[in-house]
Motif scaffolding. Structure first.
Motif, PDB file in Angstrom:
ATOM      1  N   GLY A 132      -0.966   2.278  -4.091  1.00 36.89           N
ATOM      2  CA  GLY A 132       0.332   1.679  -4.148  1.00 36.89           C
ATOM      3  C   GLY A 132       0.289   0.808  -5.569  1.00 36.89           C
ATOM      4  N   PHE A 133      -0.979   0.380  -5.773  1.00 38.50           N
ATOM      5  CA  PHE A 133      -1.114  -0.280  -7.283  1.00 38.50           C
ATOM      6  C   PHE A 133      -0.794   0.620  -8.178  1.00 38.50           C
ATOM      7  CE2 PHE A 133      -3.426  -3.742  -4.994  1.00 38.50           C
ATOM      8  CZ  PHE A 133      -2.704  -4.853  -5.486  1.00 38.50           C
ATOM      9  N   LEU A 134      -1.180   1.785  -8.162  1.00 37.03           N
ATOM     10  CA  LEU A 134      -0.964   2.768  -9.375  1.00 37.03           C
ATOM     11  C   LEU A 134       0.711   2.993  -9.446  1.00 37.03           C
ATOM     12  CD1 LEU A 134      -3.708   5.589  -8.689  1.00 37.03           C
ATOM     13  CD2 LEU A 134      -3.420   4.089 -10.619  1.00 37.03           C
ATOM     14  N   MET A 135       1.197   3.196  -8.195  1.00 38.14           N
ATOM     15  CA  MET A 135       2.665   3.319  -8.471  1.00 38.14           C
ATOM     16  C   MET A 135       3.574   2.115  -8.963  1.00 38.14           C
ATOM     17  SD  MET A 135       2.287   6.574  -7.976  1.00 38.14           S
ATOM     18  CE  MET A 135       4.119   7.121  -8.192  1.00 38.14           C
ATOM     19  N   LEU A 136       3.127   1.146  -8.432  1.00 37.61           N
ATOM     20  CA  LEU A 136       3.536  -0.198  -8.911  1.00 37.61           C
ATOM     21  C   LEU A 136       3.420  -0.308 -10.413  1.00 37.61           C
ATOM     22  CD1 LEU A 136       4.604  -3.164  -7.789  1.00 37.61           C
ATOM     23  CD2 LEU A 136       2.283  -3.642  -7.799  1.00 37.61           C
ATOM     24  N   ALA A 137       2.325  -0.020 -10.906  1.00 37.50           N
ATOM     25  CA  ALA A 137       2.136  -0.042 -12.234  1.00 37.50           C
ATOM     26  C   ALA A 137       2.679   0.879 -12.921  1.00 37.50           C
ATOM     27  CB  ALA A 137       0.647  -0.140 -12.618  1.00 37.50           C
ATOM     28  N   GLU A 138       2.907   2.178 -12.643  1.00 40.54           N
ATOM     29  CA  GLU A 138       3.594   3.242 -13.100  1.00 40.54           C
ATOM     30  C   GLU A 138       5.123   2.864 -13.277  1.00 40.54           C
ATOM     31  OE1 GLU A 138       2.005   5.816 -14.493  1.00 40.54           O
ATOM     32  OE2 GLU A 138       3.698   7.230 -14.692  1.00 40.54           O
ATOM     33  N   GLY A 139       5.813   2.125 -12.198  1.00 41.54           N
ATOM     34  CA  GLY A 139       7.178   1.968 -12.486  1.00 41.54           C
ATOM     35  C   GLY A 139       7.141   0.639 -13.380  1.00 41.54           C
ATOM     36  N   PHE A 140       6.249  -0.293 -13.221  1.00 38.39           N
ATOM     37  CA  PHE A 140       6.688  -1.258 -13.966  1.00 38.39           C
ATOM     38  C   PHE A 140       6.338  -1.046 -15.384  1.00 38.39           C
ATOM     39  CE2 PHE A 140       4.096  -4.877 -16.154  1.00 38.39           C
ATOM     40  CZ  PHE A 140       5.147  -5.830 -15.774  1.00 38.39           C
ATOM     41  N   LEU A 141       5.215  -0.365 -15.865  1.00 39.06           N
ATOM     42  CA  LEU A 141       5.118  -0.180 -17.241  1.00 39.06           C
ATOM     43  C   LEU A 141       6.309   0.623 -17.950  1.00 39.06           C
ATOM     44  CD1 LEU A 141       1.584   0.538 -17.619  1.00 39.06           C
ATOM     45  CD2 LEU A 141       2.722  -1.549 -18.176  1.00 39.06           C
TER      46      LEU A 141
ATOM     47  N   ARG B 119      -7.161   6.742 -15.444  1.00 37.04           N
ATOM     48  CA  ARG B 119      -8.577   6.537 -15.911  1.00 37.04           C
ATOM     49  C   ARG B 119      -8.912   5.158 -16.357  1.00 37.04           C
ATOM     50  NH1 ARG B 119      -6.563  10.683 -19.283  1.00 37.04           N
ATOM     51  NH2 ARG B 119      -6.254   9.344 -20.909  1.00 37.04           N
ATOM     52  N   ALA B 120      -7.944   4.390 -16.394  1.00 40.18           N
ATOM     53  CA  ALA B 120      -7.974   2.742 -16.758  1.00 40.18           C
ATOM     54  C   ALA B 120      -8.530   2.115 -15.668  1.00 40.18           C
ATOM     55  CB  ALA B 120      -6.796   2.339 -17.325  1.00 40.18           C
ATOM     56  N   PHE B 121      -7.942   2.610 -14.469  1.00 40.42           N
ATOM     57  CA  PHE B 121      -8.431   2.044 -13.318  1.00 40.42           C
ATOM     58  C   PHE B 121     -10.092   2.262 -12.956  1.00 40.42           C
ATOM     59  CE2 PHE B 121      -5.269   0.278  -9.958  1.00 40.42           C
ATOM     60  CZ  PHE B 121      -4.187   0.228 -10.797  1.00 40.42           C
TER      61      PHE B 121
ATOM     62  N   ARG C 232      15.105  10.821  -6.456  1.00 42.89           N
ATOM     63  CA  ARG C 232      14.133  11.339  -6.742  1.00 42.89           C
ATOM     64  C   ARG C 232      12.612  10.600  -6.334  1.00 42.89           C
ATOM     65  NH1 ARG C 232      13.689  10.280 -11.817  1.00 42.89           N
ATOM     66  NH2 ARG C 232      15.901   9.373 -11.745  1.00 42.89           N
ATOM     67  N   ILE C 233      11.963  11.028  -5.645  1.00 43.41           N
ATOM     68  CA  ILE C 233      10.705  10.190  -5.258  1.00 43.41           C
ATOM     69  C   ILE C 233       9.456  10.702  -5.651  1.00 43.41           C
ATOM     70  CG2 ILE C 233       9.256   9.816  -3.021  1.00 43.41           C
ATOM     71  CD1 ILE C 233      12.027  10.805  -1.441  1.00 43.41           C
ATOM     72  N   ARG C 234       8.478   9.749  -6.167  1.00 40.95           N
ATOM     73  CA  ARG C 234       7.303  10.154  -6.746  1.00 40.95           C
ATOM     74  C   ARG C 234       6.245   9.289  -6.034  1.00 40.95           C
ATOM     75  NH1 ARG C 234       6.417   8.895 -12.721  1.00 40.95           N
ATOM     76  NH2 ARG C 234       4.431   9.978 -12.291  1.00 40.95           N
ATOM     77  N   THR C 235       5.261  10.193  -5.871  1.00 39.65           N
ATOM     78  CA  THR C 235       3.921   9.645  -5.094  1.00 39.65           C
ATOM     79  C   THR C 235       2.714   9.690  -6.008  1.00 39.65           C
ATOM     80  OG1 THR C 235       3.377  11.561  -4.245  1.00 39.65           O
ATOM     81  CG2 THR C 235       4.892  10.304  -2.794  1.00 39.65           C
ATOM     82  N   VAL C 236       1.605   9.048  -5.443  1.00 40.02           N
ATOM     83  CA  VAL C 236       0.506   9.170  -6.288  1.00 40.02           C
ATOM     84  C   VAL C 236       0.262  10.416  -6.687  1.00 40.02           C
ATOM     85  CG1 VAL C 236      -1.158   9.041  -4.026  1.00 40.02           C
ATOM     86  CG2 VAL C 236      -1.995   8.208  -6.454  1.00 40.02           C
ATOM     87  N   GLU C 237       0.347  11.487  -5.906  1.00 33.26           N
ATOM     88  CA  GLU C 237      -0.024  12.798  -6.126  1.00 33.26           C
ATOM     89  C   GLU C 237       0.580  13.270  -7.422  1.00 33.26           C
ATOM     90  OE1 GLU C 237       0.845  12.100  -3.038  1.00 33.26           O
ATOM     91  OE2 GLU C 237      -0.730  12.351  -1.576  1.00 33.26           O
ATOM     92  N   SER C 238       1.433  12.895  -7.877  1.00 33.74           N
ATOM     93  CA  SER C 238       2.274  13.189  -9.200  1.00 33.74           C
ATOM     94  C   SER C 238       1.512  12.878 -10.455  1.00 33.74           C
ATOM     95  CB  SER C 238       3.639  12.975  -9.075  1.00 33.74           C
ATOM     96  OG  SER C 238       3.766  11.336  -9.230  1.00 33.74           O
ATOM     97  N   LEU C 239       0.531  11.802 -10.263  1.00 27.05           N
ATOM     98  CA  LEU C 239       0.034  11.077 -11.415  1.00 27.05           C
ATOM     99  C   LEU C 239      -0.897  11.769 -12.320  1.00 27.05           C
ATOM    100  CD1 LEU C 239      -0.544   7.510 -10.477  1.00 27.05           C
ATOM    101  CD2 LEU C 239       1.381   8.343 -11.766  1.00 27.05           C
TER     102      LEU C 239
ATOM    103  N   ALA D 200       0.878  -1.298  -0.111  1.00 28.22           N
ATOM    104  CA  ALA D 200       0.144   0.107   0.044  1.00 28.22           C
ATOM    105  C   ALA D 200       0.745   1.190   0.072  1.00 28.22           C
ATOM    106  CB  ALA D 200      -0.967  -0.001   1.238  1.00 28.22           C
ATOM    107  N   CYS D 201       1.845   1.194   0.438  1.00 24.59           N
ATOM    108  CA  CYS D 201       2.885   2.251   0.806  1.00 24.59           C
ATOM    109  C   CYS D 201       3.811   2.570  -0.484  1.00 24.59           C
ATOM    110  CB  CYS D 201       3.890   2.323   2.085  1.00 24.59           C
ATOM    111  SG  CYS D 201       4.965   0.519   1.800  1.00 24.59           S
ATOM    112  N   THR D 202       3.558   1.837  -1.773  1.00 22.11           N
ATOM    113  CA  THR D 202       4.625   1.838  -2.830  1.00 22.11           C
ATOM    114  C   THR D 202       4.572   3.399  -3.293  1.00 22.11           C
ATOM    115  OG1 THR D 202       3.986  -0.362  -3.474  1.00 22.11           O
ATOM    116  CG2 THR D 202       4.988   0.785  -5.044  1.00 22.11           C
ATOM    117  N   VAL D 203       5.870   3.690  -3.409  1.00 22.16           N
ATOM    118  CA  VAL D 203       6.293   4.977  -4.156  1.00 22.16           C
ATOM    119  C   VAL D 203       7.352   4.541  -5.183  1.00 22.16           C
ATOM    120  CG1 VAL D 203       5.428   6.351  -2.038  1.00 22.16           C
ATOM    121  CG2 VAL D 203       8.033   5.607  -2.682  1.00 22.16           C
ATOM    122  N   LEU D 204       7.784   5.512  -6.083  1.00 26.28           N
ATOM    123  CA  LEU D 204       8.771   5.426  -7.053  1.00 26.28           C
ATOM    124  C   LEU D 204      10.139   6.143  -6.416  1.00 26.28           C
ATOM    125  CD1 LEU D 204       7.182   5.897 -10.568  1.00 26.28           C
ATOM    126  CD2 LEU D 204       7.473   3.905  -8.958  1.00 26.28           C
TER     127      LEU D 204
END
Ligand code: FES
Ligand code: FES
Lengths: 797, 191
Positions: free
Chosen positions: B132-141, B116-118, B93-100, B69-73
């Motif tokens: 957490g899932f958004l940042m995980l996916a952002e990093g992964f993709l 939007r896809a979510f 460089r730290i990125r959180t959900v607030e940057s999306l 749940a705490c995943t950030v980049l």
């Protein structure tokens, strides 16, 4: 007012039934949701609890002096310091059926489970609070713990509560159809299932928590807490803290799930509030995961011993059940320790025509964290047992397992069962047929044959069930609860700009009420969705309500909002009728305006009417009050409504590792009118995932001393995307006749059906080995051990 | 009744009073903004983000590294912010959900494509796991733009969700990945 009285509504049906995108999503997707731990108030302190390290014992000494010396610690309180009243949940049953016990907010002289709160430490920040806890010195005179249902009932067992002989909190014998013993004696076949189900944690991803402060201006305790039942928390807080209910405001922010664990009142939020009152400073408590796993509310640890009599054609003749539920140390408020055994006892016959029934249901106290309702409440367990009985009978009578179900399903409605419950129409038979047809058409039966020929263990399993939803006051009164949940109140208000606010006493914690209830209101008034805003979860803004549990929100809350919106519509029509000087029944609502039935081109917009109602009250006729507000209540006066479903699944079991893989999962569900089909599917999928978790993975265990052994996610195995399969969902729709929308409720079904379907599939896969498993969870270890034992028996024969 | 006394693990009453923890100045680069924080060195990155910087979009579901749940980049890679001290993130460089999202108002029309896809796939219910899932996916993709459904499922299995049953999360990420690929045909041809 009944449905349709408002006449031709152009807006009707525009939104109900459509998967409109959720109103909740934008804030939650951007990190702008506000959960309880996101709240920060000026001067806020942080609380944690000193918790019992023993499962059972007397507290002989508490020394908090070292705690108070820890840098950053502001205060530390014991029960003695706070003097809060106890949390007491009651059933109106005679003492031989129910024993009332009290749960103190902080343990006073006795501890009954590891993790029981003994003292509250309040500090500048959460780190310092943790430091403080470590400095606490508590001495216990240890008593032997009771750690299983069997040990609790044994002769001479230690007593968890002195007042509860044989550790029995609830003991009811129900129905006992005349002549049932003769039916068993004469039956062609009697099958028996003995099953134990593992203790589970409902496990919302957000743990429990609260922020409490005293508001001098309002002369109110404000308690922000993540609860499914805000008004119930208010009632308990007011009693324990000796405040008028008016002087307590419970506010629920966004919630990270609940699943029942948050539909009872916890001691910690009351203790945090008591500390805030003492200190006159805001106090925050956020439960950590360790406490959430070991010291919050648990569920589902049950033991069934059940016999069923069948005739030679596979028709069930009688059911005789003994159900014992291990409820842990205390009764939960408001449901009591009766929640699980009474649900199982009342509803076990389920979707089948059972002519004779006898049941004994018991709740026993043990030295474990107390139980609360968890999504499905006993239904995942008794459905599993019923479905096992049918599978076993099918085997013994050499019948197809689907066919034997067909012969026993209720098919004509309304049906009044041997348990006295009247079932409203559902698609029991149709859902089974469609589910089986789907798996056949997809070729799973052929694949199973091929796999078996190759020596692989592939199994197919089903579960048929219904789920009572929309329990009104009448249904809860039958349980003899001392406080009777059931109704819901709603208030609809239009502001001078024509926008509508509607309240609900239900509390969404993921179920999307801001969207679905708004869909209902928008349709009722012929408004756009964005003109409707839902208020929930604030006892100062929302009239008394019972919260969200038992899949009641759309069935009951949704009916109340529709009625309130309808009455608001009546007021708008009355205003327009006065303006036109025509009778009200010549008017109708639609597309944001009131129009004349006899002349649909003559219309007045809501905005104009709202301005009139508020800003030009001087122009109102004498008999019309200014303002635009309407309230309504809704209750269910019969046995409630039943959603139903059939689940079918295909699994493959690896005999060497004991691992079960789910190859296919099909759910055919019927929850009446689906207000938002995508939301319904979400409830199904999420519920199924939790059901699979219970069937294959999750279990809270204790050692002989009553020490919980799964206190982190390393040991409590929550399934991930690896383990949870995709689910194909098919919808059937049997509208409910007595809810205002035709909706039945869809919150729990997924969780109810999955364990039975999975267990049956595993047993089908095991069929060639001769091994049968009835307990859950079925872990690789249990499979492996059972196969090994079987192998050993055969080789030594 | 067996009666014996068992004290909890605690320092003796006459032990010296513990010292107040030291404070440290940290400089953190979060979502492209420089933040100076004076706090205890023992504070985790997620606690500093949430409680000092008041970026409460990042959540805490277990504080022991399992739920995600705490995943950030951190330097573009998904990291569990509960397992890292804030001090360790200095210079990164730290990125959180607030940057999306493009805007800062959380309006539907300002959601990023992944968000939007979510929403379209109903990949969130309570929304607690979602950042957490958004940042995980952002990093992964970013690293694996061509991942197929199985690989996406594999990645999604890193985090816990208690509400959705995961399928919609997998579908949302798959849909976003497909849309991004479709929008960059040239970039793909060049490879
Ligand atoms: S909070 Fe960091 S992984 Fe769970
Ligand atoms: S949406 Fe609730 S935990 Fe994932």
């Amino acid at each position: 007012m009944t449905r349709g009285e408002n006449g031709a509504r152009q807006g009707e049906g525009r939104l109900i039934g459509r998967s409109v995108p959720r109103r909740e999503d934008p804030r939650l997707l951007t990190g702008r949701g506000r959960f309880v731990d996101d709240i920060a108030l000026p001067g806020m302190l942080h609380a944690q609890f000193v918790r019992s390290t023993v499962a059972h014992g007397e507290i002989t000494a508490i020394d908090l002096s070292a705690v108070r010396a820890v840098p950053g610690v502001v205060a530390a309180f014991t029960a003695e310091d706070l003097k809060a009243g106890d949390i007491i949940a009651r059933l109106d049953r005679p003492p031989q059926e129910f024993v009332t016990t009290a749960m103190p907010v902080l343990a006073r002289d006795r501890v009954r489970y590891v993790g029981e709160p003994v003292a509250i430490v309040v500090a500048r920040d959460a780190y310092a609070a943790e430091d403080g806890i470590e400095a606490a010195r508590v001495r216990y005179a240890v008593r032997p713990p009771v750690t299983s249902e069997a040990a609790a009932l044994a002769d001479g067992a230690p007593l968890v509560h002195a007042e509860a002989a044989r550790n029995t909190l609830v003991d009811v014998e129900l129905f006992a159809t005349d002549g049932i013993d003769e039916v068993f004696a004469a039956a062609d076949r009697v099958v028996r299932v003995e099953a134990r189900t593992g203790r589970q944690n409902a496990l919302p991803l957000e743990t429990r928590g609260a922020v409490a402060h005293w508001d001098d201006r309002e002369e109110q305790l404000v308690l922000h807490t993540c609860t499914q039942v805000p008004h119930q928390v208010r009632t308990v807080a007011s009693r324990c803290l000796r405040l008028a209910e008016r002087a307590v405001r419970v506010v629920v922010p966004d919630m990270g799930g609940g699943f029942g664990l948050k539909c009872v009142v916890g001691r910690e939020e009351i203790a945090a509030a008591a500390a805030a009152l003492r200190l006159r400073r805001p106090v925050k408590w956020i439960e950590d995961r360790k406490d959430a796993l070991s010291a919050s509310f648990l569920a589902r640890e049950q033991h069934y011993d059940v016999r069923a009599a069948f005739d030679a054609n596979g028709r069930i003749l009688a059911l005789d059940a003994d159900v014992v539920c291990d409820m842990g140390a205390y009764s939960c408020y408001p449901f009591t320790a009766g929640i699980e055994p009474l649900m199982a006892a009342a509803e076990m016959p389920g979707v089948y025509t059972v002519p004779a029934y006898r049941v004994r249901g018991r709740a026993v106290a043990t030295n474990k964290a107390p139980s609360a309702p968890y999504r499905g409440v006993s239904r995942p367990q008794y459905v599993m047992v019923m479905e096992r009985l049918f599978e076993r009978a099918a085997r013994e009578l050499d019948l197809d397992p689907v066919e034997i179900r067909r012969r026993n399903l209720i098919t004509s409605f309304p049906y009044t069962g041997v348990n006295g419950i009247t079932y409203d129409p559902g698609s029991y038979r149709e859902s089974l047929d469609l589910c089986e047809r789907t798996l056949r058409a997809e070729g799973w039966y052929d694949r199973q044959r091929t796999a078996r020929a190759e020596g692989r263990h592939v199994g197919i399993g089903y579960a048929c069930f219904s789920e009572r939803t929309g329990y009104g006051s009448a249904a809860f009164a039958q349980r003899k609860m001392a406080v009777v949940p059931g109704f819901d109140l709603s208030e609809a208000r239009m502001d001078p700009s024509g926008a509508v606010t509607v309240t609900t006493g239900t509390m969404s914690h993921g179920q999307s009420h801001e969207t679905t209830l708004a869909q209902i209101v928008a349709d009722e008034l012929g408004l756009d969705l964005d003109k409707v805003r839902l208020h929930q979860g604030d006892t100062d803004r929302v009239p008394y309500g019972w919260g969200t549990f038992a899949s009641r929100s759309v069935a009951i809350g949704g009916s109340a909002v529709r009625l309130a919106a309808g009455r608001l519509g009546d007021k708008l029509r009355a205003l327009a009728a006065a303006r036109w000087d025509v009778p009200v029944d010549r008017t109708a609502l639609g597309r944001g305006e009131v129009f004349r039935r006899d002349d649909p081109d003559t219309a007045i917009g809501y905005v104009e009417l709202a301005e009139l109602a508020y800003l030009r009250a001087d122009l109102l006729p004498k008999d019309i009050e200014p303002g635009l507000t309407a309230t309504a209540s809704f209750d269910v006066f019969n046995d409630g409504t039943f959603s139903n479903a059939t689940h079918g699944t295909v699994v493959e079991l690896a005999p060497d590792t004991g691992r079960v893989e789910i190859l296919r999962y099909v759910c055919v569900e019927d929850c009446g009118v689906a207000i938002n089909p995508q939301v319904v599917e979400g409830q199904c999928r999420g519920g199924i995932a939790q059901g699979i978790a219970g069937a294959l993975f999750e279990r809270v265990t204790y050692d002989a001393q009553g020490e919980p052994s799964a206190t982190s996610f390393m040991d409590y195995k929550v399934p991930t995307a690896h383990e949870i399969p995709d689910v194909a969902i098919h919808h059937l729709q049997t509208p409910c006749a007595f809810t205002e929308t035709g909706a039945k409720g869809a919150g729990e079904g997924g969780t109810i059906g999955a364990p039975a379907a999975v267990l049956n599939a595993v047993n089908d896969a095991l069929r060639p080995t001769g091994v049968e498993l009835d307990d859950t969870p079925i872990t690789p270890e249990t499979v492996h051990r059972a196969l090994h034992r079987r192998h050993y028996q055969e080789s030594t024969r | 009744m067996t009666t014996h006394s068992r004290p909890t693990d605690a320092p003796a009453a006459d032990a010296p009073a513990p010292e107040a923890p030291e404070l440290q100045l940290m400089v953190l680069d979060v979502n492209g903004e420089r933040h100076e924080v004076i706090t205890e060195p023992r504070r985790t990155l997620v606690d500093v983000l949430r409680h000092e910087l008041r970026l409460t979009g990042t959540h805490v579901g277990c504080e022991h590294g399992i739920c995600g749940a705490c995943t950030v980049l951190v330097d573009d890679r998904p990291v569990r912010a509960c397992l890292m001290f804030a001090a360790q993130a200095e210079g990164a460089r730290i990125r959180t959900v607030e940057s999306l999202s493009a805007g800062s108002c959380g309006r539907p029309d300002e959601l990023g494509d992944l968000q939007r896809a979510f929403r379209e796939r109903h990949a969130l219910q309570c929304g607690f796991c979602t950042p957490g899932f958004l940042m995980l996916a952002e990093g992964f993709l970013a690293e694996r733009p061509d991942a197929d459904r199985e690989q996406i499922r594999e990645a999604v299995a890193a985090n816990l969700c208690r509400c959705t049953g995961y399928q919609p999360i997998v579908e949302a990420i798959e849909q976003c990945a497909a849309a991004r690929r479709a929008a960059r045909p040239d970039a793909r041809k060049e490879k």
